[in-house]
Write a protein that holds these residues in place. Structure first.
Motif, mmCIF file in Angstrom:
data_model
loop_
_atom_site.group_PDB
_atom_site.id
_atom_site.type_symbol
_atom_site.label_atom_id
_atom_site.label_comp_id
_atom_site.label_asym_id
_atom_site.label_seq_id
_atom_site.Cartn_x
_atom_site.Cartn_y
_atom_site.Cartn_z
ATOM 1 N N LEU B 112 0.841 -1.213 0.000
ATOM 2 C CA LEU B 112 0.000 0.000 0.000
ATOM 3 C C LEU B 112 0.870 1.254 0.000
ATOM 4 C CD1 LEU B 112 -2.862 0.555 2.641
ATOM 5 C CD2 LEU B 112 -1.440 2.385 1.845
ATOM 6 N N HIS B 113 1.808 1.293 0.938
ATOM 7 C CA HIS B 113 2.561 2.540 1.117
ATOM 8 C C HIS B 113 3.617 2.759 0.046
ATOM 9 C CE1 HIS B 113 0.552 3.820 4.758
ATOM 10 N NE2 HIS B 113 0.489 2.541 5.063
ATOM 11 N N ARG B 116 1.466 4.168 -2.669
ATOM 12 C CA ARG B 116 1.005 5.510 -2.286
ATOM 13 C C ARG B 116 2.118 6.541 -2.430
ATOM 14 N NH1 ARG B 116 1.645 8.465 2.419
ATOM 15 N NH2 ARG B 116 2.614 6.790 3.600
ATOM 16 N N CYS B 169 -4.737 2.371 -3.791
ATOM 17 C CA CYS B 169 -3.548 2.852 -3.077
ATOM 18 C C CYS B 169 -2.939 4.077 -3.737
ATOM 19 C CB CYS B 169 -2.477 1.765 -3.015
ATOM 20 S SG CYS B 169 -2.975 0.340 -2.069
ATOM 21 N N SER B 171 -1.697 4.024 -6.934
ATOM 22 C CA SER B 171 -0.650 3.600 -7.854
ATOM 23 C C SER B 171 -0.694 4.435 -9.138
ATOM 24 C CB SER B 171 -0.852 2.119 -8.187
ATOM 25 O OG SER B 171 0.184 1.663 -9.007
#
Lengths: 630, 341
Positions: B112-113, B116, B169, B171
């Motif tokens: 996710l991060h 992000r 997320c 992307s």
């Protein structure tokens, strides 16, 4: 009788070091005297001795916001006998610029100043005759400062009371009082009782004051403000000549890491996730970008350590930091770093545990976690600074060991050291030993494969080849590696050999650290007091006093916990008995028994408070006088 | 690294290690490995500047077979370690190899991060809808009712779609491809590599032992043309052997509709032209469900933005430029200092 009065006198000396002087200051209309006296009431009910000193202007209503309208209330409290209201305040609560202007000169170096930023507007600054805003121009650099918009937060807290803005703002003394009650662990009930009585007929004011008090208290709790900042005061006569400043452990640690980066020539990549009491290091390093420091606030503790490992893999100096709960989450990754043998510094700022425990209180209960908290046979060097200033040098030491031995290193500090300030003899960075680093750039001879686990015969450190280097492409991972090729190996003899070599590498660091000496006292005697980490201050003073009483006691303070100094066993042999004060249930005691086969006497405290000098002094006397008499 | 030397252009063989590849015979991973070794020379990748970072799982053995720098890390953490690599050296070409369990279960947070933050990573998620290395438990992408060692009566939890996740997320690049499609996969890898920022590629990868043929309904040669839609930027979203099927906005709705050109008055003009920079369209495409719709493959979304590590270093450079030469001795002497004599 004589000996008891002597004892009494010594205890009062000890309390000089352990007492705390708090000064509330604000405009004469801010209700400072009420705040101070109510804080005194709650302090007295908590069992502390105290002395107070109300200091208010002669005018009943001096012009608001001026320096001659400043009202102050000072309270000195401590566990022993307190005879005066104290000389220099340790804590100053300044509710407006004028209060800061008048009272800052008497605050001790490194003291804590809490300001209401809501009042630091141009008009008030002018009234206080400030040329520039002292919150922004560096005037407070020598102090720890907490900036809070107390005015706004008070208005917010009492907005349902129906009070007008002016009346509502008058509750900010109660807000500040709530914060101070949190900071020093005082009860709110006596204040509630007093408010109930005083404002029995004016419910709106009573409720607004209670709301403000609770809001200030809750602010301290939710922002995890800590009162572990006093440090042990050392008289000027004890200081070596040189240039000094005040420094907290967090500052010294951050600067030490940057110094380690400078001395090794490797850029610092600091991956961290916010946690009390470790976060200040992240804040401080994020203000040092001019040194090329990369700070990375990761999504969690695991990502924080992993980013540091990734950075080290790519040739930087990877550092991560946390407190016990976060270190637990990082454990698997620390195991990876030691398995792939990459340099990594892990700073652990211990706090009260287990689980979330006591985030703002100090403890030394993560020694086992640092030494043993990983799967598999996973040795990691562990070191511990003993004072705020020592954090600087131990940070450099952690960097040195990590790079020289290609290993993760855990540096154990604690909440007390993180927040405590002390006068610090400033080092000259240019005279510190450089930290040599070898990153291999030469490809292997034609026809020979590169083995990333080729070792230095002395240190046993593996070869470091950094991505981007032609001809040294290789793969590493957490699976066991062949000693001879670095490829994956499931061979049982190889695993034995690799496990042994990882152990031997860390054990061998004992040849590369200073021999243990005593801090105070002879190299042998009836009793040695052995400590590690932040207990240095109280042990140091307790031993000095015990020796002044003629007791044959010495102070030994460990800075290297794994491996232990080579001569430690021999040094201990010179003492009849060994007392180990620790802020845990006896972790170093079992480690010493394990490593040296000796029994030591535990002195344990896990109340979230640092040891008092008197507690250690009493234990020394108990060993050398009472037990000897039996 | 400024190691200037005349070197011959590497070949696919130069990117293969001497290590014995240990995936099960017939595993889709072989085809992905071959494809990677093939495209790296074509995109002028240098072995010394290429890094493969993986987590744990069958897919994560990938780095051992690439003659580049490689780091086989711990379960789920590859994106976090790769982020550290890029922070330390933004010049490196970093590929993250992960699987549906590694990337979407234990490591979901890191994926996710990384997406992000838009770290410049090429993230390949080998999705086989099963845990292979641990011998066949269901995964977060397994469909409801999947019978495995740990779900003998069928799984009951709802699966996640990898590309929906990536899009959510934030992307900046999302693509899908199929392990056996040696024509399509290289084009997707090349596009992912060319994209500055986090490129997310979902590869439908067949686990021959524990979940064989789970994607057969759209990967089998016999049905592929009818069941796959290869999205190409600037071209209408058409599929089918005759390229006579397509996607249009269902009149009066904000939904897509699968239509046949020439039927019910549908013309080519009704078919949506793929715009890979359109996030709304991307979100509609990744939400299409089989078998009512074709499986959309190719570059579904690509909209470059500044990368995380570039911004971090830009900030450092600007502070450096502003503060002049950094001097630690001077720095620690700022504020109140005093002399003791």
């Amino acid at each position: 009788m004589e000996s008891s009065s002597l004892k009494q006198d010594q205890r009062s000396q000890a309390s000089d070091l352990e007492s705390m002087v708090v000064r509330f200051a604000g405009d004469s209309g801010d209700g400072i005297q009420l705040t101070g006296s109510q804080f005194a009431v709650s302090t007295a009910l908590s069992g502390s001795d105290l002395a107070t000193f109300p200091d208010f202007p002669a005018e009943i209503r001096a012009p608001a916001g001026t320096t001659f309208g400043v009202s102050a209330f000072q309270i000195n409290f401590g566990s022993g006998v307190v005879k005066t209201a104290g000389d220099e305040p340790d804590v100053l609560v300044a509710l407006n610029p004028a209060a800061l202007k008048v009272n800052l000169p008497i605050l001790r170096e490194g003291g804590l100043v809490i300001v209401d930023t809501g009042t630091f507007v141009d008009r008030n600054l002018k009234k206080a005759k400030y040329e520039s805003n002292p919150l922004k121009d560096g005037s407070l650099d020598a102090y720890r400062k907490i900036e809070i918009d107390i005015s706004r937060l008070t208005l917010e807290a009492v907005k349902d009371s129906g009070l007008g803005k002016k009346d509502a703002l008058r509750c900010k003394n109660l807000w500040s009082l709530g914060l101070m009650l949190w900071l020093f662990g005082r009860k709110r009930k006596p204040i509630f009782d007093w408010l109930e009585q005083k404002f029995a007929k004016v419910e709106s004011i009573r409720d607004a004051n209670i709301a403000a008090l609770n809001a200030g208290h809750a602010y301290g709790e939710t922002t995890e403000l800590s009162a572990n900042f006093t440090g042990f005061r050392i008289g000027p006569s004890e200081l070596a000549p040189g240039t000094y400043r005040t420094v907290t452990g967090s500052q010294a640690l951050a600067w030490g890491l940057v110094a380690g980066s400078h001395l090794s020539g490797l850029p610092l990549v600091y991956g961290s996730y916010p946690i009390t009491p470790a976060s200040p290091i992240l804040h401080l390093l994020s203000q040092m970008k001019q040194f090329g420091v990369v700070t990375f606030q990761a999504e969690d503790e695991i990502a924080a350590v992993c980013s540091a490992i990734g950075a080290s893999y790519a040739g930087s100096l990877g550092v991560t930091s946390s407190s016990g709960p976060g270190i637990a989450l990082k454990a698997e990754a620390i195991g990876l770093a030691l398995s792939v043998e990459l340099p990594l510094v892990v700073v652990s700022s211990q706090r009260g545990g287990p689980s979330t425990g006591l985030p703002t209180k100090t403890e030394q209960s993560d020694l086992y976690q640092a030494l043993y908290g990983r799967n598999g046979d996973a040795p990691v060097p562990v070191i511990a600074p003993r004072s705020p200033g020592d954090c600087f040098f131990m940070a450099i030491e952690a960097v040195r060991i990590a790079l020289k031995y290609m290993t993760p290193v855990i540096l154990l500090t604690d909440g007390y050291l993180a927040n405590a300030a002390e006068p610090w003899l400033l080092p000259d960075i240019d005279t510190l030993d450089p930290i040599p680093v070898t990153q291999r750039t030469t490809p292997p001879e034609q026809g020979r494969a590169f083995n990333p686990f080729e070792r230095d015969p002395v240190t046993l450190a593996r070869t470091w080849a950094v991505p981007g280097t032609p001809g040294l492409e290789h793969r590493i991972g957490g699976l066991e590696k062949s000693y001879d090729t670095g490829h994956i190996s499931y061979d049982h003899e190889n695993h034995q050999k690799m496990t042994d070599v990882r152990q031997a590498k860390v054990a061998g660091i004992a040849d590369d650290i200073p021999e243990q000496t005593t801090e105070g006292g002879e190299q042998s005697g009836a009793l040695a007091v052995v400590g590690w980490g932040s207990t240095y201050g109280p042990i140091y003073h307790a031993v000095i006093r015990a020796r002044a009483e003629g007791l044959a006691v010495s102070h030994i303070h460990l800075r290297h916990l794994n491996p232990l100094p080579r001569n430690l066993g021999n040094l201990f042999d010179g003492f009849d008995r060994i007392l180990v004060p620790e802020m845990n249930t006896g972790q170093l005691v079992t480690v010493l028994r394990d490593r040296l086969l000796i029994d030591t006497i535990p002195l344990n405290k896990v109340s979230g408070q640092p040891f008092k000098i008197s507690e250690i002094l009493d234990a020394i006397r108990d060993e050398l006088l009472a037990k000897a008499a039996e | 690294m400024n190691n200037v030397q005349t070197v011959s252009k590497p070949t696919p063989k130069d990117f293969a290690t001497d290590q014995e590849v240990r995936w099960c015979p017939g595993c889709g991973d072989y085809a992905i490995l071959k494809c990677m070794q093939r495209i790296l020379p074509e995109i002028d990748a240098r072995p010394e500047n290429t890094v493969f970072v993986s987590g744990i799982g069958c897919a994560s053995r990938f780095p051992y077979y690439m003659e580049t720098y490689g780091f086989h890390t711990i379960h789920g953490r590859a994106p976090a370690i790769a982020t550290g690599v890029k922070l330390a050296n933004p010049e490196l070409d970093v590929w993250v190899v992960t699987g549906d369990g590694d990337g979407l279960s234990i490591g979901g947070n890191h994926l996710l991060h990384a997406l992000r933050r838009n770290v410049d990573l090429n993230i390949l998620l080998f999705n086989n809808e099963i845990y292979g290395l641990t011998k066949g438990q269901y995964s977060p992408t397994s469909r409801i009712g999947t019978k495995t060692a740990s779900t003998p009566y069928g799984s009951v939890d709802r699966p996640i779609d990898a590309c929906q996740f990536a899009l959510g997320c934030g992307s900046t690049f999302i693509a899908r491809t199929v392990d056996t499609d040696q024509k399509h996969m290289p084009t997707v890898f090349k596009r992912a590599h060319a994209h500055k920022g986090a490129s997310f590629v979902e590869i439908f990868q067949n686990c021959i032992v524990y979940n064989d043929a789970v994607f057969a309904d759209f990967t089998d040669k016999a049905v592929a043309a009818e069941a796959q839609l290869h999205a190409i930027h600037g071209e209408p979203l058409l599929y089918g052997k005759e390229k006579n099927k397509g996607l249009r906005i269902k009149p009066g709705t904000v939904q897509l509709e699968a239509v046949i050109i020439g039927k019910d008055g549908v013309t080519l003009d009704d078919i949506i032209v793929h715009d890979e920079t359109d996030k709304t369209l991307a979100s509609l495409l990744v939400n299409l469900e089989r078998p009512d719709f074709p499986m959309v493959l190719g570059v579904i979304y690509a909209n470059p933005e500044s990368t995380f590590e570039a911004e971090i270093h830009k900030q450092i450079e600007s502070v450096k430029a502003e503060s002049g030469k950094a001097d630690l001795n001077a720095f620690i002497r700022q504020g109140r200092i005093w002399e003791v004599t």
